[in-house]
Each structure stands twice: as structure tokens, then as C-alpha cells.
Design a protein around this motif. Structure first.
Motif, PDB file in Angstrom:
ATOM      1  N   ASN A   1    -127.097   6.960  58.211  1.00  0.00           N
ATOM      2  CA  ASN A   1    -126.880   7.788  59.399  1.00  0.00           C
ATOM      3  C   ASN A   1    -127.812   8.990  59.454  1.00  0.00           C
ATOM      4  OD1 ASN A   1    -125.219   8.436  61.779  1.00  0.00           O
ATOM      5  ND2 ASN A   1    -124.574  10.208  60.588  1.00  0.00           N
ATOM      6  N   TYR A   2    -128.347   9.397  58.302  1.00  0.00           N
ATOM      7  CA  TYR A   2    -129.262  10.526  58.245  1.00  0.00           C
ATOM      8  C   TYR A   2    -130.718  10.093  58.382  1.00  0.00           C
ATOM      9  CZ  TYR A   2    -125.129  12.885  56.419  1.00  0.00           C
ATOM     10  OH  TYR A   2    -123.864  13.391  56.255  1.00  0.00           O
ATOM     11  N   GLY A   3    -130.936   8.786  58.526  1.00  0.00           N
ATOM     12  CA  GLY A   3    -132.300   8.273  58.568  1.00  0.00           C
ATOM     13  C   GLY A   3    -132.891   8.071  57.200  1.00  0.00           C
ATOM     14  N   ASN A   4    -132.078   8.262  56.137  1.00  0.00           N
ATOM     15  CA  ASN A   4    -132.556   8.001  54.784  1.00  0.00           C
ATOM     16  C   ASN A   4    -132.776   6.514  54.592  1.00  0.00           C
ATOM     17  OD1 ASN A   4    -132.281  10.749  54.125  1.00  0.00           O
ATOM     18  ND2 ASN A   4    -130.149  10.464  53.509  1.00  0.00           N
ATOM     19  N   VAL A   5    -133.798   6.173  53.828  1.00  0.00           N
ATOM     20  CA  VAL A   5    -134.214   4.785  53.660  1.00  0.00           C
ATOM     21  C   VAL A   5    -133.840   4.299  52.263  1.00  0.00           C
ATOM     22  CG1 VAL A   5    -136.208   3.241  53.580  1.00  0.00           C
ATOM     23  CG2 VAL A   5    -136.098   5.050  55.315  1.00  0.00           C
ATOM     24  N   VAL A   6    -132.948   3.322  52.185  1.00  0.00           N
ATOM     25  CA  VAL A   6    -132.496   2.779  50.901  1.00  0.00           C
ATOM     26  C   VAL A   6    -133.317   1.534  50.581  1.00  0.00           C
ATOM     27  CG1 VAL A   6    -130.545   1.849  49.606  1.00  0.00           C
ATOM     28  CG2 VAL A   6    -130.166   3.641  51.318  1.00  0.00           C
ATOM     29  N   THR A   7    -133.828   1.472  49.367  1.00  0.00           N
ATOM     30  CA  THR A   7    -134.600   0.307  48.934  1.00  0.00           C
ATOM     31  C   THR A   7    -133.763  -0.571  48.004  1.00  0.00           C
ATOM     32  OG1 THR A   7    -135.523   1.168  46.855  1.00  0.00           O
ATOM     33  CG2 THR A   7    -136.597   1.860  48.917  1.00  0.00           C
ATOM     34  N   ASN A   8    -134.297  -1.732  47.672  1.00  0.00           N
ATOM     35  CA  ASN A   8    -133.603  -2.631  46.751  1.00  0.00           C
ATOM     36  C   ASN A   8    -133.991  -2.379  45.299  1.00  0.00           C
ATOM     37  OD1 ASN A   8    -136.215  -3.549  46.968  1.00  0.00           O
ATOM     38  ND2 ASN A   8    -135.674  -5.674  47.451  1.00  0.00           N
ATOM     39  N   ILE A   9    -134.648  -1.273  45.014  1.00  0.00           N
ATOM     40  CA  ILE A   9    -135.019  -0.918  43.642  1.00  0.00           C
ATOM     41  C   ILE A   9    -133.874  -0.113  43.018  1.00  0.00           C
ATOM     42  CG2 ILE A   9    -136.667   0.302  42.169  1.00  0.00           C
ATOM     43  CD1 ILE A   9    -138.735  -0.072  44.436  1.00  0.00           C
TER      44      ILE A   9
ATOM     45  N   ALA B   1    -125.159   4.972  44.994  1.00  0.00           N
ATOM     46  CA  ALA B   1    -125.022   3.567  44.617  1.00  0.00           C
ATOM     47  C   ALA B   1    -126.097   3.145  43.618  1.00  0.00           C
ATOM     48  CB  ALA B   1    -125.090   2.682  45.862  1.00  0.00           C
ATOM     49  N   SER B   2    -126.883   4.128  43.140  1.00  0.00           N
ATOM     50  CA  SER B   2    -127.952   3.907  42.146  1.00  0.00           C
ATOM     51  C   SER B   2    -129.104   3.069  42.683  1.00  0.00           C
ATOM     52  CB  SER B   2    -127.390   3.274  40.859  1.00  0.00           C
ATOM     53  OG  SER B   2    -126.530   4.188  40.212  1.00  0.00           O
ATOM     54  N   PHE B   3    -129.391   3.210  43.976  1.00  0.00           N
ATOM     55  CA  PHE B   3    -130.575   2.607  44.569  1.00  0.00           C
ATOM     56  C   PHE B   3    -131.599   3.693  44.880  1.00  0.00           C
ATOM     57  CE2 PHE B   3    -127.453  -0.676  45.364  1.00  0.00           C
ATOM     58  CZ  PHE B   3    -128.177  -1.869  45.291  1.00  0.00           C
ATOM     59  N   LEU B   4    -132.879   3.365  44.739  1.00  0.00           N
ATOM     60  CA  LEU B   4    -133.947   4.295  45.078  1.00  0.00           C
ATOM     61  C   LEU B   4    -133.951   4.532  46.582  1.00  0.00           C
ATOM     62  CD1 LEU B   4    -136.503   5.584  43.499  1.00  0.00           C
ATOM     63  CD2 LEU B   4    -137.789   3.922  44.835  1.00  0.00           C
ATOM     64  N   GLU B   5    -133.989   5.803  46.974  1.00  0.00           N
ATOM     65  CA  GLU B   5    -133.879   6.166  48.382  1.00  0.00           C
ATOM     66  C   GLU B   5    -134.963   7.168  48.757  1.00  0.00           C
ATOM     67  OE1 GLU B   5    -130.713   8.986  50.516  1.00  0.00           O
ATOM     68  OE2 GLU B   5    -129.840   7.044  49.942  1.00  0.00           O
TER      69      GLU B   5
END
Length: 278
Positions: free
Chosen positions: A179-187, A243-247
């Protein structure tokens, strides 16, 4: 014994009547139901996005909670409906691969293919069939009553990060934009630590480079500097999220005004993020 919680995760959005109609149907079936909206803003038919949301939400609910997933739920010969118990929780959804994305660590304790469709007229699966099943479970009913034993969960291969043969590089992908436009990766943090082995690194996000990862957004701020001299709002940073994903994030971002990481770095679902280790 209290009635179990029923959660809802759909791509219905907030404009239309669908989410409210589903909740109304639950209360009509089960007056004392406890209904929780996880999200109705999943991108249409985006199973990966829905799986990320659910896998990070359901564990916070009490065991025995029932999770209705209304994503790509239309009944077809290739998209059957299932109800299952897994990790102490119940899930009611289409067998479209989303369960395999939510967790590969747990095996269903019990799973059935729902077969009550012929007992009702319906053109709205989640409203009619999924609600009936969830309320049946909430009343203490068994899965055997609403379905026949199901064979296997449909497997969908999630987007996996690519690691170079010499371990010097990880190429990851965007799997979720919050919702903040933060980008979550699969790393994941574990993958980063397993491959990186404490080496120095550089993270490439389009034409931007980062050499530090924070564990909290506020760690980015030097609180020894007076507040009026910090100038950190709107700055880019990399964190390992809850959630321990690189963001990839923007400090105190607002997609409606200054923008978020997604818009400022022109990142969308499946776009790549690269980490090079030295």
C-alpha cells in the motif's frame, strides 16, 4: 466454544457489492460469525500476490480459523473447488495452485473436492458455495460431508531467484507491491545470507545502487542529527521486511503524493532486482 473466525481474501475491490454480499451471506448463515477482511484489493486474478498476503496473515489467526480465498474461483473442469485443513487452519478456495504457493512446508491433513454445487443455483461461487462450506466447518461439520476425497493440490511454480554458478550474483523478481508502494522481492533473508556469506554487496535497482540493507525502516535515520537537518523523507532504502523478504522502499513514502518505490524506480510485478557480491 467460540465460533471460529472466517477470513476473506479476494480481488473484488471496494467499489462493487461483492465483498459486502459475501459477508452478508455469512451472517445470514451464521449470525454470530466472526468475519475478518484480510484483503479485497488483490490485483485481479493475481495468485502470486494473493499467496504472499495470505501466507503472511493466516499464521496470526487462531488455529481452526477458516480462510475463504476468492481469487480465480470460477468453477471449471480445470479449476475445481477444494476445502482442506493445513497447519491447523482451514482453507476454502479453487484448486488453482494458490495453496502450493502459500506453503510448500505443510501437507494437507485432510482435503476434499467440494461437491455441493448441484444443491444450489449459483453464478457467484464465493457467495454461495464457499460461504456454505465455511459456515459448515464453523459449525463443527466435517469435510467429508461437503466433498469427496481429493487427490493432489495443483502445483504452481513460483518465480524463484536465480543464483549464478559461482555464487557471485542473485537475480530476484518483484512479487508484491504494498500500500505504500514498497516493492517486495522473492529474495529471502536466508537466501541472501546463505549465498552472500557476509561478503560486501551491491544491489542494483534500475540505475540505482545500494550497499546496505536495514532491518527496520527507522534504522535508516541517524537520530543524532537534528530532525530539521536529516532530509531523509523520500529517500530510497533496502530492508528485510517483517516477512524476511528483501524490499525496496522509500522512507515515509506516499504513492498519492511523493510516490513510492514502485513508481519512483519504475518497478512492477516480475521486474528484476540484482545483487552482486564482491
Amino acid at each position: 466454544m467460540p465460533t471460529p473466525i472466517i477470513t476473506l481474501t479476494t480481488d473484488f475491490g471496494k467499489k462493487d457489492h461483492f465483498a459486502a454480499a459475501v459477508k452478508g451471506a455469512i451472517y445470514s448463515e451464521l449470525e454470530n460469525a466472526m468475519v475478518v477482511d484480510v484483503s479485497h484489493d488483490v490485483s485481479p486474478f493475481n495468485i502470486q500476490e494473493a499467496a504472499y498476503i495470505i501466507q503472511n496473515a493466516y499464521k496470526s489467526f487462531p488455529a481452526g480459523s477458516i480462510h475463504i480465498i476468492g481469487i480465480d474461483a470460477e468453477l471449471t473442469p480445470e479449476n475445481r473447488h477444494i476445502a482442506l485443513k493445513m497447519d491447523g487452519h482451514y482453507f476454502v478456495c479453487a484448486n488453482n495452485g494458490i495453496i502450493s504457493m502459500i506453503s510448500s512446508a505443510f501437507v494437507a491433513e485432510k482435503m476434499v473436492e467440494i461437491n455441493i454445487h448441484n444443491t444450489m443455483q449459483t453464478s457467484f461461487t464465493v457467495l454461495d458455495v464457499f460461504v456454505k462450506v465455511a459456515c459448515h466447518i464453523a459449525r463443527g461439520g466435517t469435510l467429508d460431508v461437503i466433498g469427496k476425497p481429493a487427490g493432489t493440490i495443483k502445483e504452481l511454480t513460483t518465480i524463484q531467484p536465480a543464483v549464478s554458478n559461482d555464487g557471485s550474483q542473485i537475480i530476484g523478481n518483484v512479487i508484491y507491491i504494498d500500500n505504500y508502494g514498497n516493492v517486495v522481492t522473492n529474495i529471502t533473508k536466508k537466501l541472501f545470507e546463505d549465498i552472500g556469506k557476509t561478503r560486501a554487496f551491491e544491489i542494483s535497482v534500475r540505475n540505482h545502487r545500494f550497499t546496505k540493507i536495514y532491518n527496520n525502516y527507522s534504522d535508516f535515520v541517524n537520530f543524532d542529527i537534528p530532525a530539521n537537518e536529516r532530509q531523509v523523507d523520500g529517500s530510497g532504502l533496502i530492508v528485510f521486511n517483517s516477512a524476511s523478504f528483501l524490499e525496496v522502499a522509500i522512507y515515509k513514502s506516499n504513492p498519492q503524493t511523493v510516490g513510492g518505490a514502485s513508481s519512483l524506480y519504475a518497478l512492477d510485478y516480475r521486474d528484476t532486482i540484482t545483487i552482486n557480491f564482491n
